[in-house]
Design a protein around this motif. Structure first.
Motif, PDB file in Angstrom:
ATOM      1  N   LEU A 126       5.601  -7.205   4.451  1.00  0.00           N
ATOM      2  CA  LEU A 126       4.353  -6.885   3.756  1.00  0.00           C
ATOM      3  C   LEU A 126       4.303  -5.470   3.180  1.00  0.00           C
ATOM      4  O   LEU A 126       3.860  -5.280   2.052  1.00  0.00           O
ATOM      5  CB  LEU A 126       3.163  -7.099   4.698  1.00  0.00           C
ATOM      6  CG  LEU A 126       2.977  -8.533   5.189  1.00  0.00           C
ATOM      7  CD1 LEU A 126       1.781  -8.617   6.129  1.00  0.00           C
ATOM      8  CD2 LEU A 126       2.817  -9.492   4.030  1.00  0.00           C
ATOM      9  N   PHE A 127       4.732  -4.487   3.926  1.00  0.00           N
ATOM     10  CA  PHE A 127       4.645  -3.102   3.446  1.00  0.00           C
ATOM     11  C   PHE A 127       5.609  -2.855   2.288  1.00  0.00           C
ATOM     12  O   PHE A 127       5.224  -2.288   1.270  1.00  0.00           O
ATOM     13  CB  PHE A 127       4.924  -2.126   4.593  1.00  0.00           C
ATOM     14  CG  PHE A 127       4.689  -0.675   4.254  1.00  0.00           C
ATOM     15  CD1 PHE A 127       3.407  -0.204   4.006  1.00  0.00           C
ATOM     16  CD2 PHE A 127       5.745   0.211   4.222  1.00  0.00           C
ATOM     17  CE1 PHE A 127       3.188   1.140   3.717  1.00  0.00           C
ATOM     18  CE2 PHE A 127       5.529   1.553   3.932  1.00  0.00           C
ATOM     19  CZ  PHE A 127       4.247   2.016   3.680  1.00  0.00           C
ATOM     20  N   ASP A 128       6.858  -3.293   2.423  1.00  0.00           N
ATOM     21  CA  ASP A 128       7.853  -3.039   1.383  1.00  0.00           C
ATOM     22  C   ASP A 128       7.784  -4.020   0.211  1.00  0.00           C
ATOM     23  O   ASP A 128       8.116  -3.656  -0.907  1.00  0.00           O
ATOM     24  CB  ASP A 128       9.265  -3.086   1.966  1.00  0.00           C
ATOM     25  CG  ASP A 128       9.585  -1.885   2.834  1.00  0.00           C
ATOM     26  OD1 ASP A 128       8.827  -0.899   2.806  1.00  0.00           O
ATOM     27  OD2 ASP A 128      10.598  -1.943   3.556  1.00  0.00           O
ATOM     28  N   HIS A 129       7.391  -5.268   0.455  1.00  0.00           N
ATOM     29  CA  HIS A 129       7.483  -6.286  -0.594  1.00  0.00           C
ATOM     30  C   HIS A 129       6.158  -6.938  -0.965  1.00  0.00           C
ATOM     31  O   HIS A 129       6.145  -7.832  -1.809  1.00  0.00           O
ATOM     32  CB  HIS A 129       8.468  -7.379  -0.173  1.00  0.00           C
ATOM     33  CG  HIS A 129       9.874  -6.887  -0.067  1.00  0.00           C
ATOM     34  ND1 HIS A 129      10.615  -6.522  -1.157  1.00  0.00           N
ATOM     35  CD2 HIS A 129      10.664  -6.676   1.016  1.00  0.00           C
ATOM     36  CE1 HIS A 129      11.802  -6.111  -0.763  1.00  0.00           C
ATOM     37  NE2 HIS A 129      11.863  -6.197   0.550  1.00  0.00           N
ATOM     38  N   ARG A 174       0.818  -1.210   0.000  1.00  0.00           N
ATOM     39  CA  ARG A 174       0.000   0.000   0.000  1.00  0.00           C
ATOM     40  C   ARG A 174       0.851   1.259   0.000  1.00  0.00           C
ATOM     41  O   ARG A 174       0.337   2.350  -0.073  1.00  0.00           O
ATOM     42  CB  ARG A 174      -0.925  -0.043   1.196  1.00  0.00           C
ATOM     43  CG  ARG A 174      -1.844  -1.247   1.066  1.00  0.00           C
ATOM     44  CD  ARG A 174      -2.695  -1.426   2.250  1.00  0.00           C
ATOM     45  NE  ARG A 174      -3.310  -2.754   2.128  1.00  0.00           N
ATOM     46  CZ  ARG A 174      -3.896  -3.358   3.104  1.00  0.00           C
ATOM     47  NH1 ARG A 174      -3.977  -2.801   4.272  1.00  0.00           N
ATOM     48  NH2 ARG A 174      -4.413  -4.543   2.922  1.00  0.00           N
ATOM     49  N   GLN A 175       2.147   1.104   0.101  1.00  0.00           N
ATOM     50  CA  GLN A 175       3.055   2.239   0.147  1.00  0.00           C
ATOM     51  C   GLN A 175       2.899   3.110  -1.100  1.00  0.00           C
ATOM     52  O   GLN A 175       2.878   4.327  -1.011  1.00  0.00           O
ATOM     53  CB  GLN A 175       4.481   1.724   0.260  1.00  0.00           C
ATOM     54  CG  GLN A 175       5.519   2.786   0.446  1.00  0.00           C
ATOM     55  CD  GLN A 175       6.895   2.175   0.650  1.00  0.00           C
ATOM     56  OE1 GLN A 175       7.112   0.996   0.400  1.00  0.00           O
ATOM     57  NE2 GLN A 175       7.815   2.967   1.095  1.00  0.00           N
ATOM     58  N   ASP A 176       2.806   2.490  -2.277  1.00  0.00           N
ATOM     59  CA  ASP A 176       2.703   3.244  -3.515  1.00  0.00           C
ATOM     60  C   ASP A 176       1.385   3.996  -3.632  1.00  0.00           C
ATOM     61  O   ASP A 176       1.278   4.948  -4.386  1.00  0.00           O
ATOM     62  CB  ASP A 176       2.871   2.325  -4.727  1.00  0.00           C
ATOM     63  CG  ASP A 176       4.305   1.828  -4.854  1.00  0.00           C
ATOM     64  OD1 ASP A 176       5.207   2.473  -4.300  1.00  0.00           O
ATOM     65  OD2 ASP A 176       4.502   0.795  -5.504  1.00  0.00           O
ATOM     66  N   GLY A 177       0.389   3.579  -2.888  1.00  0.00           N
ATOM     67  CA  GLY A 177      -0.899   4.258  -2.905  1.00  0.00           C
ATOM     68  C   GLY A 177      -0.952   5.454  -1.971  1.00  0.00           C
ATOM     69  O   GLY A 177      -1.995   6.047  -1.770  1.00  0.00           O
ATOM     70  N   GLY A 178       0.181   5.820  -1.379  1.00  0.00           N
ATOM     71  CA  GLY A 178       0.238   6.967  -0.500  1.00  0.00           C
ATOM     72  C   GLY A 178      -0.112   6.649   0.943  1.00  0.00           C
ATOM     73  O   GLY A 178      -0.159   7.541   1.779  1.00  0.00           O
ATOM     74  N   LEU A 179      -0.358   5.402   1.243  1.00  0.00           N
ATOM     75  CA  LEU A 179      -0.695   5.009   2.605  1.00  0.00           C
ATOM     76  C   LEU A 179       0.591   4.917   3.418  1.00  0.00           C
ATOM     77  O   LEU A 179       1.533   4.236   3.032  1.00  0.00           O
ATOM     78  CB  LEU A 179      -1.401   3.653   2.593  1.00  0.00           C
ATOM     79  CG  LEU A 179      -1.922   3.125   3.916  1.00  0.00           C
ATOM     80  CD1 LEU A 179      -2.999   4.060   4.483  1.00  0.00           C
ATOM     81  CD2 LEU A 179      -2.494   1.737   3.735  1.00  0.00           C
ATOM     82  N   SER A 180       0.634   5.609   4.544  1.00  0.00           N
ATOM     83  CA  SER A 180       1.809   5.568   5.403  1.00  0.00           C
ATOM     84  C   SER A 180       1.896   4.217   6.098  1.00  0.00           C
ATOM     85  O   SER A 180       0.900   3.503   6.228  1.00  0.00           O
ATOM     86  CB  SER A 180       1.739   6.671   6.455  1.00  0.00           C
ATOM     87  OG  SER A 180       0.724   6.376   7.401  1.00  0.00           O
ATOM     88  N   PHE A 181       3.082   3.900   6.592  1.00  0.00           N
ATOM     89  CA  PHE A 181       3.247   2.652   7.332  1.00  0.00           C
ATOM     90  C   PHE A 181       2.374   2.668   8.587  1.00  0.00           C
ATOM     91  O   PHE A 181       1.796   1.637   8.948  1.00  0.00           O
ATOM     92  CB  PHE A 181       4.711   2.400   7.699  1.00  0.00           C
ATOM     93  CG  PHE A 181       4.886   1.167   8.537  1.00  0.00           C
ATOM     94  CD1 PHE A 181       4.703  -0.090   7.977  1.00  0.00           C
ATOM     95  CD2 PHE A 181       5.180   1.255   9.887  1.00  0.00           C
ATOM     96  CE1 PHE A 181       4.818  -1.242   8.748  1.00  0.00           C
ATOM     97  CE2 PHE A 181       5.307   0.115  10.663  1.00  0.00           C
ATOM     98  CZ  PHE A 181       5.130  -1.129  10.095  1.00  0.00           C
ATOM     99  N   GLU A 182       2.252   3.802   9.229  1.00  0.00           N
ATOM    100  CA  GLU A 182       1.432   3.898  10.440  1.00  0.00           C
ATOM    101  C   GLU A 182      -0.017   3.507  10.152  1.00  0.00           C
ATOM    102  O   GLU A 182      -0.620   2.755  10.918  1.00  0.00           O
ATOM    103  CB  GLU A 182       1.506   5.308  11.032  1.00  0.00           C
ATOM    104  CG  GLU A 182       2.880   5.684  11.544  1.00  0.00           C
ATOM    105  CD  GLU A 182       3.415   4.714  12.581  1.00  0.00           C
ATOM    106  OE1 GLU A 182       2.653   4.312  13.481  1.00  0.00           O
ATOM    107  OE2 GLU A 182       4.601   4.346  12.485  1.00  0.00           O
ATOM    108  N   ARG A 183      -0.563   4.007   9.064  1.00  0.00           N
ATOM    109  CA  ARG A 183      -1.940   3.639   8.699  1.00  0.00           C
ATOM    110  C   ARG A 183      -2.007   2.191   8.231  1.00  0.00           C
ATOM    111  O   ARG A 183      -2.960   1.476   8.536  1.00  0.00           O
ATOM    112  CB  ARG A 183      -2.487   4.579   7.630  1.00  0.00           C
ATOM    113  CG  ARG A 183      -2.867   5.928   8.236  1.00  0.00           C
ATOM    114  CD  ARG A 183      -3.733   6.787   7.357  1.00  0.00           C
ATOM    115  NE  ARG A 183      -4.900   6.108   6.835  1.00  0.00           N
ATOM    116  CZ  ARG A 183      -5.323   6.237   5.584  1.00  0.00           C
ATOM    117  NH1 ARG A 183      -4.700   7.016   4.741  1.00  0.00           N
ATOM    118  NH2 ARG A 183      -6.389   5.594   5.177  1.00  0.00           N
TER     119      ARG A 183
END
Length: 160
Positions: free
Chosen positions: A34-37, A4-13
Motif C-alpha cells: 500500500l505505501f509503495d504501490h 501517501r509517500q509522495d505527500g511527505g507522509l512517513s511510513f510511520e505515520r
C-alpha cells in the motif's frame, strides 16, 4: 489505496492510520503493497478490487520450482521474464548487499509478496507475484544461467 509517500507522509505515520491498523498486516507487506504501490495506476487496476480485510499474510517457504511459471498481474505480463533475461544486471543495479545475499544464500534479501489467485477475479488456483517481479525474474534467470540458487525461498503470502 492512495500512496501517501509522495505527500511527505512517513511510513510511520502512514501505518498508524486506523483504517490500516485494523488490517493487522506485517509492516513489510503494508509498506510494499500500500505505501509503495497504492497510487500506481496499473497496480491498482490489477489489485484495486481486492477486499483487503479478507487477506491474511504469512511468511512462507516456497520451493524454487514454484516460481518457474508463477504469473504476475495482467498489466505487467512479461515483466518477470524481462528481468530474467539479465539477472546479473538487475542484481548489480541494487545495493551491494543484495548481490552478496544472492551469492551467499542463493535467494533474495527481502521476501516478495505473493497472493493466492483464489482472491482474484477471475478466480484461479496457485500463487501470483503481487510485488517483487524483479526478484522473481532474477531467480528465474539465475536458474537458467546455472548460478547459485537456494532450493527454497521465503515470501509473504496473502490468503483468505
Amino acid at each position: 489505496m492512495e500512496r501517501r509517500q509522495d505527500g511527505g507522509l512517513s511510513f510511520e505515520r502512514f501505518r498508524s492510520d486506523p483504517a490500516l491498523t485494523a488490517l493487522r498486516w506485517p509492516d513489510a507487506v503494508l509498506r510494499d503493497f500500500l505505501f509503495d504501490h497504492g497510487d500506481n495506476g496499473t497496480f491498482a487496476d490489477d489489485y484495486g478490487n481486492l477486499d483487503l480485510t479478507a487477506i491474511t499474510w504469512t511468511l512462507e517457504t516456497i520451493p524454487s520450482a514454484d516460481f518457474h511459471t508463477m504469473p504476475t498481474g495482467e498489466s505487467e505480463v512479461g515483466l518477470i521474464e524481462h528481468f530474467a533475461k539479465n539477472p546479473v544486471h538487475w542484481v548489480a543495479v541494487r545495493a551491494p548487499e543484495v548481490g552478496r545475499h544472492w551469492e551467499n544464500h542463493g535467494t533474495w534479501l527481502r521476501p516478495p509478496l505473493l497472493i493466492d489467485r483464489g482472491l482474484l477475479a477471475p478466480v484461479s488456483s496457485g500463487l501470483q507475484v503481487l510485488e517483487g517481479r524483479t526478484r522473481v525474474g532474477v531467480l528465474r534467470g539465475r536458474l537458467r544461467e546455472q548460478l547459485h540458487v537456494a532450493a527454497e525461498h521465503q515470501a509473504w503470502v496473502g490468503r483468505s
